[in-house]
Scaffold this active site. Sequence first.
Site, PDB file in Angstrom:
ATOM      1  N   CYS A 117     -34.790  20.760  -0.557  1.00  0.00           N
ATOM      2  CA  CYS A 117     -35.594  21.032  -1.758  1.00  0.00           C
ATOM      3  C   CYS A 117     -34.980  20.439  -3.027  1.00  0.00           C
ATOM      4  CB  CYS A 117     -35.799  22.528  -1.929  1.00  0.00           C
ATOM      5  SG  CYS A 117     -36.669  23.252  -0.542  1.00  0.00           S
ATOM      6  N   HIS A 257     -37.762  23.706  -9.382  1.00  0.00           N
ATOM      7  CA  HIS A 257     -38.317  23.657  -8.029  1.00  0.00           C
ATOM      8  C   HIS A 257     -39.165  24.906  -7.825  1.00  0.00           C
ATOM      9  CE1 HIS A 257     -38.830  23.718  -3.811  1.00  0.00           C
ATOM     10  NE2 HIS A 257     -37.861  24.586  -3.562  1.00  0.00           N
ATOM     11  N   ASN A 287     -44.298  26.324  -1.688  1.00  0.00           N
ATOM     12  CA  ASN A 287     -43.058  25.562  -1.852  1.00  0.00           C
ATOM     13  C   ASN A 287     -43.215  24.234  -1.110  1.00  0.00           C
ATOM     14  OD1 ASN A 287     -40.504  24.480  -1.534  1.00  0.00           O
ATOM     15  ND2 ASN A 287     -39.504  26.425  -1.051  1.00  0.00           N
TER      16      ASN A 287
END
Length: 335
Positions: A117, A257, A287
Amino acid sequence: MNREQTITGVICGTGACVPEKVMDNNEIAQLVETSDQWIRERTGVARRHIAKKETTVSMAVEAGRQAMEEAGICPEEIDLILVASASPDQVFPCTACRVQEFLGAVNASGFDLNAACSGFLFAYNTAQAYISAGVFRTVLVIGAECLSRLVDWQDRNTCILFGDGAGAVLLRAQSGRLYLPAAHSDGTGGSALTCDGTAAIGPGAENAGTSERKIPYIEMNGKEVFQFAIRKVPQAIEEVLEKNHLTKDDIDWFILHQANSRIVDAVARRLKTDIKKFPMNLQEYGNTSSASIPILLNELNRNGILNNGQRIVLAGFGAGLSWGASILEWKIPEK
Ligand code: UT7
């Protein structure tokens, strides 16, 4: 080195692409024991886009094409294509080479980078390093993921969180201020968030060659990752500000993020900064790992929310463990 005026990469165009199919929380509640209310309250996610006909490559190409179009450059002008991805379609050729082919970026070299990520942030930093060293002038940076392939759709700890998509920025060398990044890794914490690769299916793997062999899925200790994120992200932001002799008040937007709205809220609280400076779109996409920051950046850009001269902090975190923060000045050319 005088970091005030040097050569730096400036974002001249952005793009994003998400799959057509939208999967809302109620649809997930038909697969595992959960509810729309639980998912919204604990994560902020309402729906996500899931690839059916789209691939990591096809979404990366479309996001890259939009960024190129907005920047007003031809494919031949691109020197380097960097793709951050933890879920490429193939082990090789790398996604960047496929993107190069489809965009017709005949003069570009390209490679992929996997920092889970944190991938987009790390790829952005890599592009900046190449540009400020004078190695490349025009770099396409893409974050692209098809995480739905790596999700165990029977595991309610993870399947509620993730979505598919891609985002891109086109960086061009210009004279400007070079901002130093904060970037960290801690392999000792790696077991908190994993997805096994070919070792799990190779001849040496447990139950190799039998129907019992383990299919690699994302496995996560959610609480551990949550605690890590809310501790390390504020520290990285403080660090990047200090490194660049800036304070929180010099920053207009904090683009984090997009993993969980409670993480974003907690980071804003710890930094004692107005949550209004922390835009979110995770309710729509879940996500999307390395794609989340450029998808959000593109959305803010296309909606006219970012103004020239504004300073933006990008902050990422994820498997590795890895985390960091970078600063940029918004200077998109007038169209
Ligand atoms: O890019 C980085 C990737 N990862 C992350 O950012 C993840 C960070 N972590 C998180 O976002 C959160 O830890 C989760 C959203 C994954 C979980 O939220 P939580 O508040 O940490 O929940 P929990 O795991 O502590 O579970 C609380 C309760 C448990 O029930 P009991 O033991 O209290 O009876 C779980 O069994 O909620 C239950 N639970 C669920 N209930 C309904 C766990 N998952 C679910 C679910 N639906 N999907």
